[in-house]
Design an enzyme around this catalytic site. Structure first.
Site, PDB file in Angstrom:
ATOM      1  N   CYS A 125       0.837  -1.194   0.000  1.00 25.73           N
ATOM      2  CA  CYS A 125       0.000   0.000   0.000  1.00 25.73           C
ATOM      3  C   CYS A 125       0.878   1.253   0.000  1.00 25.73           C
ATOM      4  O   CYS A 125       1.983   1.251   0.532  1.00 25.73           O
ATOM      5  CB  CYS A 125      -0.901  -0.008   1.235  1.00 25.73           C
ATOM      6  SG  CYS A 125      -2.063   1.381   1.302  1.00 25.73           S
ATOM      7  N   ASP A 148       0.470   3.804   1.688  1.00 26.90           N
ATOM      8  CA  ASP A 148       0.436   4.451   3.004  1.00 26.90           C
ATOM      9  C   ASP A 148       1.849   4.817   3.464  1.00 26.90           C
ATOM     10  O   ASP A 148       2.755   3.984   3.452  1.00 26.90           O
ATOM     11  CB  ASP A 148      -0.217   3.512   4.020  1.00 26.90           C
ATOM     12  CG  ASP A 148      -0.579   4.215   5.308  1.00 26.90           C
ATOM     13  OD1 ASP A 148       0.348   4.641   6.034  1.00 26.90           O
ATOM     14  OD2 ASP A 148      -1.779   4.350   5.602  1.00 26.90           O
ATOM     15  N   ARG A 206       3.093   5.193   6.226  1.00 29.79           N
ATOM     16  CA  ARG A 206       3.554   4.592   7.484  1.00 29.79           C
ATOM     17  C   ARG A 206       4.078   3.166   7.310  1.00 29.79           C
ATOM     18  O   ARG A 206       4.539   2.569   8.279  1.00 29.79           O
ATOM     19  CB  ARG A 206       2.404   4.583   8.497  1.00 29.79           C
ATOM     20  CG  ARG A 206       1.847   5.966   8.811  1.00 29.79           C
ATOM     21  CD  ARG A 206       0.515   5.865   9.530  1.00 29.79           C
ATOM     22  NE  ARG A 206      -0.523   5.311   8.660  1.00 29.79           N
ATOM     23  CZ  ARG A 206      -1.776   5.057   9.062  1.00 29.79           C
ATOM     24  NH1 ARG A 206      -2.125   5.319  10.324  1.00 29.79           N
ATOM     25  NH2 ARG A 206      -2.667   4.563   8.218  1.00 29.79           N
ATOM     26  N   HIS A 257      -2.092  -3.724   5.602  1.00 29.53           N
ATOM     27  CA  HIS A 257      -1.690  -3.137   6.889  1.00 29.53           C
ATOM     28  C   HIS A 257      -2.899  -2.655   7.664  1.00 29.53           C
ATOM     29  O   HIS A 257      -4.004  -2.498   7.106  1.00 29.53           O
ATOM     30  CB  HIS A 257      -0.698  -1.977   6.674  1.00 29.53           C
ATOM     31  CG  HIS A 257      -1.325  -0.794   5.995  1.00 29.53           C
ATOM     32  ND1 HIS A 257      -1.897   0.250   6.686  1.00 29.53           N
ATOM     33  CD2 HIS A 257      -1.470  -0.499   4.687  1.00 29.53           C
ATOM     34  CE1 HIS A 257      -2.359   1.155   5.832  1.00 29.53           C
ATOM     35  NE2 HIS A 257      -2.112   0.725   4.606  1.00 29.53           N
ATOM     36  N   CYS A 289      -6.029   0.889   7.374  1.00 29.78           N
ATOM     37  CA  CYS A 289      -5.912   1.177   5.943  1.00 29.78           C
ATOM     38  C   CYS A 289      -7.073   2.062   5.481  1.00 29.78           C
ATOM     39  O   CYS A 289      -8.235   1.669   5.542  1.00 29.78           O
ATOM     40  CB  CYS A 289      -5.892  -0.125   5.144  1.00 29.78           C
ATOM     41  SG  CYS A 289      -5.680   0.125   3.365  1.00 29.78           S
TER      42      CYS A 289
END
Length: 224
Positions: free
Chosen positions: A71, A73, A75, A127, A130
């Site tokens: 992803c 993302d 983080r 994760h 999400c």
């Protein structure tokens, strides 16, 4: 010269021409970009120069063993959370770690990784927390995000068929968690429809795995 002969092209060029003022932000000072450049200076001084042979070899080519489909993302940085060295992971990331059949960019990444880099493993990595999975419950008006998420909606449908209406305060959290996990399984199903992957798996050249990263604990685990 070729465009000049097309009817109406002159007006289009005039209307869409880029004026100096519209380029004002290009190359302008930016504290955030400056931060990136300072970070690169620190990288060169403290990391690159500490192992010049590694980076010299990487400049000649790459031979990663793993294709990571994750992803976008911010983080869940693959190299950081797996403590991997440069050159060990071939990475592609998108919103929701989705593997649609109509994304030519992703198909190209996969074919290149399997047929030319000859990776041994492909991991699809979801994760916690999400945003893409949360968005499956929303009626978004954006022109592209809902279309992209269509290739993940089956994950929500499967989980909702298993989990009844929330009975406790923890139930919605568990449902969200299960959707994130089910999406990893779903995207592996999609991945296995790619001819290059199906052939490589059937011949024993590649294995496919699902992984899940918990932001709160930093734990990366298998999805079965």
């Amino acid at each position: 010269m070729l465009l000049a002969g097309l009817p109406g092209i002159e007006g289009m060029l005039t209307e869409n021409s880029t004026s100096p003022s519209s380029l004002a932000s290009t190359g302008a000072k930016s504290p955030l970009v400056d931060q990136l450049l300072r970070g690169n200076e620190e990288f060169r001084e403290n990391v690159f120069n500490a192992d010049p042979e590694l980076y010299k070899s990487l400049a000649q080519g790459q031979s990663p063993d793993i294709l990571w489909i994750g992803c976008s993302d911010s983080r869940s940085d693959p190299e950081r959370i797996t403590h991997s060295q440069p050159g060990e992971l071939f990475v592609t990331r998108n919103v929701g770690n989705i593997v649609p059949g109509h994304d030519w960019s992703l198909v190209t990444v996969v074919e290149y990784a399997v047929n030319y880099l000859e990776v041994q493993e492909i991991v699809v990595v979801g994760h916690s927390d999400c945003g893409a999975m949360k968005a499956l419950d929303k009626d978004l008006l954006d022109p592209y995000i809902p279309l992209w998420l269509n290739d993940a909606r089956e994950a929500k449908t499967r989980v909702d068929a298993r989990i009844s209406n929330a009975q406790t305060p923890e139930d919605p959290k568990e449902r969200a968690h299960q959707i994130e996990l089910e999406n990893v399984r779903l995207q592996i199903e999609h991945l296995m429809t790619y001819p290059s992957v199906r052939e490589a798996v059937d011949e024993g050249r590649v294995q496919v795995h699902g992984l899940y990263y918990d932001l709160a604990t930093g734990t990366l685990s298998r999805v079965t």
